[in-house]
Design a protein around this motif. Structure first.
Motif, PDB file in Angstrom:
ATOM      1  N   MET A   1       0.844  -1.195   0.000  1.00 37.23           N
ATOM      2  CA  MET A   1       0.000   0.000   0.000  1.00 37.23           C
ATOM      3  C   MET A   1       0.876   1.241   0.000  1.00 37.23           C
ATOM      4  N   LYS A   2       0.498   2.201  -0.806  1.00 35.57           N
ATOM      5  CA  LYS A   2       1.170   3.487  -0.811  1.00 35.57           C
ATOM      6  C   LYS A   2       0.359   4.426   0.076  1.00 35.57           C
ATOM      7  N   LEU A   3       0.942   4.792   1.219  1.00 37.86           N
ATOM      8  CA  LEU A   3       0.218   5.517   2.262  1.00 37.86           C
ATOM      9  C   LEU A   3       0.806   6.899   2.477  1.00 37.86           C
ATOM     10  N   LEU A   4      -0.072   7.888   2.547  1.00 40.63           N
ATOM     11  CA  LEU A   4       0.331   9.245   2.910  1.00 40.63           C
ATOM     12  C   LEU A   4      -0.192   9.543   4.303  1.00 40.63           C
ATOM     13  N   VAL A   5       0.696   9.924   5.212  1.00 40.54           N
ATOM     14  CA  VAL A   5       0.317  10.357   6.550  1.00 40.54           C
ATOM     15  C   VAL A   5       0.505  11.862   6.617  1.00 40.54           C
ATOM     16  N   ALA A  17       2.603   6.119  11.119  1.00 39.37           N
ATOM     17  CA  ALA A  17       3.637   5.973  10.097  1.00 39.37           C
ATOM     18  C   ALA A  17       4.599   4.842  10.440  1.00 39.37           C
ATOM     19  N   ALA A  18       4.983   4.754  11.719  1.00 36.07           N
ATOM     20  CA  ALA A  18       5.920   3.708  12.136  1.00 36.07           C
ATOM     21  C   ALA A  18       5.313   2.320  11.958  1.00 36.07           C
ATOM     22  N   ASP A  19       4.033   2.170  12.309  1.00 37.88           N
ATOM     23  CA  ASP A  19       3.381   0.871  12.161  1.00 37.88           C
ATOM     24  C   ASP A  19       3.270   0.488  10.686  1.00 37.88           C
ATOM     25  N   GLY A  24       5.659  -2.982   6.001  1.00 40.37           N
ATOM     26  CA  GLY A  24       6.207  -3.039   4.658  1.00 40.37           C
ATOM     27  C   GLY A  24       5.557  -2.115   3.662  1.00 40.37           C
ATOM     28  N   HIS A  25       4.757  -1.156   4.125  1.00 41.96           N
ATOM     29  CA  HIS A  25       4.101  -0.235   3.212  1.00 41.96           C
ATOM     30  C   HIS A  25       5.048   0.894   2.791  1.00 41.96           C
ATOM     31  N   ASP A  26       4.729   1.504   1.672  1.00 39.75           N
ATOM     32  CA  ASP A  26       5.453   2.666   1.148  1.00 39.75           C
ATOM     33  C   ASP A  26       4.824   3.901   1.795  1.00 39.75           C
ATOM     34  N   VAL A  27       5.542   4.528   2.746  1.00 38.02           N
ATOM     35  CA  VAL A  27       4.958   5.566   3.585  1.00 38.02           C
ATOM     36  C   VAL A  27       5.607   6.919   3.312  1.00 38.02           C
ATOM     37  N   PHE A  63      -1.859   7.909  -4.190  1.00 39.11           N
ATOM     38  CA  PHE A  63      -1.789   7.172  -2.935  1.00 39.11           C
ATOM     39  C   PHE A  63      -3.008   6.264  -2.799  1.00 39.11           C
ATOM     40  N   ASP A  64      -2.777   5.096  -2.254  1.00 37.65           N
ATOM     41  CA  ASP A  64      -3.900   4.187  -1.975  1.00 37.65           C
ATOM     42  C   ASP A  64      -4.737   4.688  -0.809  1.00 37.65           C
ATOM     43  N   ALA A  65      -4.064   5.289   0.181  1.00 36.91           N
ATOM     44  CA  ALA A  65      -4.774   5.747   1.376  1.00 36.91           C
ATOM     45  C   ALA A  65      -4.077   6.962   1.966  1.00 36.91           C
ATOM     46  N   VAL A  66      -4.863   7.770   2.661  1.00 37.02           N
ATOM     47  CA  VAL A  66      -4.363   8.959   3.370  1.00 37.02           C
ATOM     48  C   VAL A  66      -4.861   8.887   4.800  1.00 37.02           C
ATOM     49  N   VAL A  67      -3.986   9.194   5.748  1.00 37.72           N
ATOM     50  CA  VAL A  67      -4.380   9.329   7.150  1.00 37.72           C
ATOM     51  C   VAL A  67      -4.216  10.783   7.543  1.00 37.72           C
ATOM     52  N   ASP A  68      -5.281  11.374   8.064  1.00 43.04           N
ATOM     53  CA  ASP A  68      -5.274  12.795   8.410  1.00 43.04           C
ATOM     54  C   ASP A  68      -5.715  12.963   9.858  1.00 43.04           C
ATOM     55  N   VAL A  69      -4.902  13.659  10.645  1.00 44.76           N
ATOM     56  CA  VAL A  69      -5.262  13.957  12.030  1.00 44.76           C
ATOM     57  C   VAL A  69      -5.595  15.438  12.199  1.00 44.76           C
ATOM     58  N   GLY A  70      -5.830  16.137  11.101  1.00 43.05           N
ATOM     59  CA  GLY A  70      -6.017  17.582  11.129  1.00 43.05           C
ATOM     60  C   GLY A  70      -7.245  18.029  11.904  1.00 43.05           C
ATOM     61  N   ARG A  71      -7.212  19.296  12.308  1.00 42.53           N
ATOM     62  CA  ARG A  71      -8.321  19.860  13.084  1.00 42.53           C
ATOM     63  C   ARG A  71      -8.927  21.090  12.445  1.00 42.53           C
TER      64      ARG A  71
END
Length: 327
Positions: A1-5, A17-19, A24-27, A63-71
């Motif tokens: 998975m190509k992941l954007l944090v 990101a560490a997990d 083995g993901h592309d982070v 990117f396959d997925a994005v993780v966003d913690v924004g407020r």
């Protein structure tokens, strides 16, 4: 998975990101480079991006997925517009719920606050936090290919920049008579940062869709404080002091220099710390014992001299305990 944090250098986003790297993901970690700059996990690719500006050319929408913690709505709006084809995991908050007094709530059963679509400086108006997160949730659902919305409560563990839960391992390690706030059976609810991060990556991998509370099992103050003492291998005596007396003494709830973290006024906040986490566990959440989190947090504290711990001083605690005994 190509992941954007979006983030990746502080606490939860860094744990995500560490997990993902470990799996083995592309982070890639995109942030402004001003908070924890240069401290993205080893194996992750850092990219500098202030979301007030257009996305950099090396952040193509593949990117396959994005993780966003924004407020802030403007930040989420610009990111979703730049990356609409990915599955989004948006980290929201239980503060989106307008009903904080009803125990056992879960997504779909509790009313939400009215969305606030404009950015508000939280140092000026902290009450804008929940409404802005509601707006961010809407932006993600409306603009992404698919989305998971996860609403955490109190996130705890090593690296916590708030120092709230951290107060308790630090205090228990000192031993002796410990001021325990409120009633032993008052509800409380925490989630380890690594458990939440693991679940977030799993949600990104599986393209989980829906709204979930990112909380551990609801439990009681006595169970949590006992588990913290156990995890810290501490000999303590818990002295329970009612909230009415604490208020008379000027003790603050939740956070701050003269506070007792985890304590919230009752019954106003009975529901905020007693969400029904069943849907989240059914969707793959796995959590560790609080004692393990406390042990790991204490080890981090001992190895990190500048780690933040918020809460009352030992001297202030002794004063309140003495006043309670002399009442």
């Amino acid at each position: 998975m190509k992941l954007l944090v979006l983030g990746g250098s502080v606490f939860l986003s860094k744990a995500v990101a560490a997990d993902a790297v470990r799996r083995g993901h592309d982070v890639t970690c995109a942030n402004r480079g001003t908070s924890g700059s240069g401290s993205v996990p080893e194996g992750a690719q850092p990219v500098k991006w202030d979301r007030a500006e257009p996305a950099p050319t090396d952040l193509a929408d593949d990117f396959d997925a994005v993780v966003d913690v924004g407020r802030y709505p403007s930040s989420t709006r610009s990111a979703v517009a730049a990356l609409p084809n990915a599955h989004w995991v948006f980290v929201s908050t239980v503060n989106v719920y307008s009903d904080e007094s009803t125990p056992g709530g879960r997504p779909g059963t509790l009313p939400l606050r009215e969305p606030l679509h404009e950015d508000v400086d939280l140092s000026v108006d902290l009450e804008a936090y929940g409404p802005m997160k509601v707006a961010c949730e809407q932006i993600v659902r409306d603009g992404s290919a698919s989305a998971t919305v996860i609403r955490p409560g109190l996130i705890v563990g090593p690296g916590d920049p708030s120092g709230r839960f951290t107060y308790w391992p630090a205090r228990m390690a000192d031993g002796g008579s410990v001021l325990a706030p409120g009633r032993p059976d008052d509800s409380t609810q925490v989630i380890d940062v690594h458990d939440l991060a693991t679940w977030i990556v799993t949600a990104a991998e599986s393209r989980l869709v829906g709204d979930y509370d990112g909380v551990g099992h609801a439990t009681t103050m006595v169970d949590v404080l006992t588990a913290v003492a156990e995890g810290c291998d501490a000999e303590v005596e818990l002295t329970w002091v009612p909230q009415e007396f604490l208020t008379e003494q000027g003790v603050e709830p939740w956070a701050g220099p003269d506070s007792l973290p985890l304590w919230l006024p009752r019954p106003a906040y009975d529901g905020m710390t007693a969400h029904d986490a069943t849907p989240s566990y059914d969707a793959g959440l796995v959590t560790r014992p609080v004692a393990d989190t406390a042990r790991e947090t204490l080890a981090w504290l001992q190895a990190t001299p500048d780690a933040k711990v918020t809460g009352m001083s030992r001297e202030r605690e002794s004063e309140v305990l003495a006043a309670w005994r002399d009442r």
